[in-house]
Design a protein around this motif. Structure first.
Motif, PDB file in Angstrom:
ATOM      1  N   VAL A   1     -11.055   7.783 -48.008  1.00 54.00           N
ATOM      2  CA  VAL A   1     -11.393   9.202 -47.840  1.00 54.00           C
ATOM      3  C   VAL A   1     -10.540  10.117 -48.718  1.00 54.00           C
ATOM      4  CG1 VAL A   1     -12.267   8.910 -45.504  1.00 54.00           C
ATOM      5  CG2 VAL A   1      -9.843   9.415 -45.839  1.00 54.00           C
ATOM      6  N   ILE A   2      -9.635   9.539 -49.456  1.00 49.96           N
ATOM      7  CA  ILE A   2      -8.771  10.356 -50.325  1.00 49.96           C
ATOM      8  C   ILE A   2      -9.475  10.612 -51.645  1.00 49.96           C
ATOM      9  CG2 ILE A   2      -6.603  10.368 -51.635  1.00 49.96           C
ATOM     10  CD1 ILE A   2      -5.349   8.795 -49.358  1.00 49.96           C
TER      11      ILE A   2
ATOM     12  N   TYR B   1     -21.348  13.427 -39.521  1.00 45.39           N
ATOM     13  CA  TYR B   1     -22.382  12.707 -40.267  1.00 45.39           C
ATOM     14  C   TYR B   1     -23.218  11.857 -39.307  1.00 45.39           C
ATOM     15  CZ  TYR B   1     -19.715  13.876 -44.495  1.00 45.39           C
ATOM     16  OH  TYR B   1     -19.076  14.544 -45.509  1.00 45.39           O
ATOM     17  N   ALA B   2     -22.537  11.199 -38.374  1.00 49.69           N
ATOM     18  CA  ALA B   2     -23.245  10.355 -37.414  1.00 49.69           C
ATOM     19  C   ALA B   2     -24.122  11.189 -36.487  1.00 49.69           C
ATOM     20  CB  ALA B   2     -22.239   9.532 -36.613  1.00 49.69           C
ATOM     21  N   LEU B   3     -23.598  12.289 -36.000  1.00 50.04           N
ATOM     22  CA  LEU B   3     -24.373  13.150 -35.109  1.00 50.04           C
ATOM     23  C   LEU B   3     -25.638  13.666 -35.784  1.00 50.04           C
ATOM     24  CD1 LEU B   3     -21.510  15.172 -33.385  1.00 50.04           C
ATOM     25  CD2 LEU B   3     -23.040  13.513 -32.280  1.00 50.04           C
ATOM     26  N   SER B   4     -25.562  13.947 -37.066  1.00 46.45           N
ATOM     27  CA  SER B   4     -26.733  14.465 -37.771  1.00 46.45           C
ATOM     28  C   SER B   4     -27.866  13.441 -37.806  1.00 46.45           C
ATOM     29  CB  SER B   4     -26.364  14.879 -39.197  1.00 46.45           C
ATOM     30  OG  SER B   4     -26.070  13.746 -40.008  1.00 46.45           O
ATOM     31  N   GLN B   5     -27.532  12.150 -37.757  1.00 51.65           N
ATOM     32  CA  GLN B   5     -28.554  11.108 -37.754  1.00 51.65           C
ATOM     33  C   GLN B   5     -29.287  11.029 -36.427  1.00 51.65           C
ATOM     34  OE1 GLN B   5     -29.578   9.325 -40.245  1.00 51.65           O
ATOM     35  NE2 GLN B   5     -27.992   9.696 -41.786  1.00 51.65           N
ATOM     36  N   LEU B   6     -28.710  11.612 -35.379  1.00 50.53           N
ATOM     37  CA  LEU B   6     -29.270  11.502 -34.035  1.00 50.53           C
ATOM     38  C   LEU B   6     -29.924  12.791 -33.559  1.00 50.53           C
ATOM     39  CD1 LEU B   6     -26.280   9.592 -32.402  1.00 50.53           C
ATOM     40  CD2 LEU B   6     -28.339   8.619 -33.440  1.00 50.53           C
ATOM     41  N   ALA B   7     -30.135  13.721 -34.476  1.00 45.98           N
ATOM     42  CA  ALA B   7     -30.593  15.063 -34.106  1.00 45.98           C
ATOM     43  C   ALA B   7     -31.921  15.057 -33.365  1.00 45.98           C
ATOM     44  CB  ALA B   7     -30.693  15.939 -35.350  1.00 45.98           C
ATOM     45  N   ASN B   8     -32.793  14.092 -33.610  1.00 39.32           N
ATOM     46  CA  ASN B   8     -34.117  14.091 -33.003  1.00 39.32           C
ATOM     47  C   ASN B   8     -34.233  13.173 -31.783  1.00 39.32           C
ATOM     48  OD1 ASN B   8     -35.228  15.937 -34.836  1.00 39.32           O
ATOM     49  ND2 ASN B   8     -35.579  14.317 -36.339  1.00 39.32           N
ATOM     50  N   THR B   9     -33.125  12.653 -31.304  1.00 41.59           N
ATOM     51  CA  THR B   9     -33.174  11.838 -30.092  1.00 41.59           C
ATOM     52  C   THR B   9     -33.175  12.750 -28.863  1.00 41.59           C
ATOM     53  OG1 THR B   9     -30.757  11.599 -30.129  1.00 41.59           O
ATOM     54  CG2 THR B   9     -32.054   9.842 -31.147  1.00 41.59           C
TER      55      THR B   9
ATOM     56  N   LYS C   1     -10.779   7.703 -36.045  1.00 38.90           N
ATOM     57  CA  LYS C   1     -11.624   7.649 -37.233  1.00 38.90           C
ATOM     58  C   LYS C   1     -12.708   8.722 -37.236  1.00 38.90           C
ATOM     59  CE  LYS C   1     -12.731   3.571 -38.876  1.00 38.90           C
ATOM     60  NZ  LYS C   1     -13.449   2.294 -39.126  1.00 38.90           N
ATOM     61  N   GLY C   2     -13.288   9.003 -36.083  1.00 40.10           N
ATOM     62  CA  GLY C   2     -14.365   9.980 -36.035  1.00 40.10           C
ATOM     63  C   GLY C   2     -13.961  11.371 -36.474  1.00 40.10           C
ATOM     64  N   LEU C   3     -12.658  11.666 -36.410  1.00 41.38           N
ATOM     65  CA  LEU C   3     -12.170  12.998 -36.765  1.00 41.38           C
ATOM     66  C   LEU C   3     -11.570  13.060 -38.163  1.00 41.38           C
ATOM     67  CD1 LEU C   3     -10.547  13.876 -33.328  1.00 41.38           C
ATOM     68  CD2 LEU C   3     -12.820  14.522 -34.172  1.00 41.38           C
ATOM     69  N   VAL C   4     -11.524  11.917 -38.845  1.00 42.16           N
ATOM     70  CA  VAL C   4     -11.025  11.888 -40.216  1.00 42.16           C
ATOM     71  C   VAL C   4     -12.008  12.600 -41.133  1.00 42.16           C
ATOM     72  CG1 VAL C   4     -10.525  10.356 -42.168  1.00 42.16           C
ATOM     73  CG2 VAL C   4      -9.688   9.779 -39.884  1.00 42.16           C
ATOM     74  N   LEU C   5     -11.489  13.407 -42.050  1.00 38.98           N
ATOM     75  CA  LEU C   5     -12.349  14.170 -42.956  1.00 38.98           C
ATOM     76  C   LEU C   5     -12.863  13.300 -44.094  1.00 38.98           C
ATOM     77  CD1 LEU C   5     -10.434  17.568 -43.296  1.00 38.98           C
ATOM     78  CD2 LEU C   5     -12.253  16.955 -41.685  1.00 38.98           C
TER      79      LEU C   5
ATOM     80  N   GLY D   1     -14.591  16.755 -46.793  1.00 42.52           N
ATOM     81  CA  GLY D   1     -14.333  18.007 -46.101  1.00 42.52           C
ATOM     82  C   GLY D   1     -14.951  18.149 -44.724  1.00 42.52           C
ATOM     83  N   LYS D   2     -15.569  17.077 -44.209  1.00 44.02           N
ATOM     84  CA  LYS D   2     -16.242  17.156 -42.910  1.00 44.02           C
ATOM     85  C   LYS D   2     -15.862  15.945 -42.067  1.00 44.02           C
ATOM     86  CE  LYS D   2     -20.811  16.712 -42.774  1.00 44.02           C
ATOM     87  NZ  LYS D   2     -22.243  17.065 -42.909  1.00 44.02           N
TER      88      LYS D   2
END
Length: 203
Positions: free
Chosen positions: A202-203, A39-47, A26-30, A33-34
């Motif tokens: 996701v379609i 998306y999840a990693l972007s939420q953790l940018a300041n940890t 699931k983590g690699l499903v687009l 286009g991404k």
């Protein structure tokens, strides 16, 4: 948050079987286009530190340049037997006292999700005088239900979680009820916790 006494390890939960995704990781499903993982990693940018809990696709996840962890082998508990096993694995691997969890399948979370979830916990820690039962973390309340995989936990609850898993239970909500957590109100953005479960999403 960096270099402060309130240090946080961020964890993306991406270790599921993907059964409703036709077996895809699931983590690699687009999504738009991404890959969902981004998306999840972007939420953790300041940890302070970031971990990805995964159980396959090692090479693909290595490209993100963060530490990867797979479900701990536990006697009597199969790997990939639910997100609580991933949470336990992350609590044991965390480098910081507090561990912030985001599942890989909610790409529309509000941009300030992490700050909003952590803020009441930081305020509690700064104001506690020892007269109250210590809080063990915070969890999202969407106005109707808890969002049990959107939460922050103190890593000291790992042993409690292991004991729960050894009883054969796997439901996150059941375990969370045994903890002393702050429920953080996200009812104004409830729709942004919609999770991507099927290919049709996701379609």
């Amino acid at each position: 948050m960096k270099q402060s006494q309130f240090s946080v390890t961020g964890v993306v939960l991406a270790g599921g079987r993907g059964e409703r995704m036709q077996g895809q990781d699931k983590g690699l499903v687009l999504y738009n286009g991404k890959p969902l993982i981004e998306y999840a990693l972007s939420q953790l940018a300041n940890t302070n530190h970031i971990l990805i809990n995964h159980n396959r696709s090692q090479q693909e996840y290595e490209e993100y340049g963060v530490e990867l962890i797979q479900d701990n082998p536990l006697e009597g508990i199969e790997p990939q037997s639910g997100p609580l096993v991933g949470i336990y694995t992350a609590l044991k691997a965390a480098k910081d006292d507090w561990v912030l969890f985001v599942p890989c399948d909610t790409p529309e979370l509000p941009k300030q999700f992490a700050d909003r979830l952590l803020s009441p916990l930081k305020s509690y820690i700064n104001s506690q005088d020892g007269s109250q039962k210590p809080r063990q973390g915070a969890v999202v309340f969407d106005g109707d239900f808890l969002q049990p995989l959107h939460l922050v936990l103190h890593r000291s609850v790992a042993d409690n979680l292991l004991a729960f898993l050894r009883t054969g239970q796997r439901r996150a909500n059941a375990w969370l009820r045994s903890l002393n957590l702050i429920q953080v109100d996200f009812s104004d953005v409830k729709s942004q916790f919609k999770n991507i479960n099927q290919i049709q999403d996701v379609i």
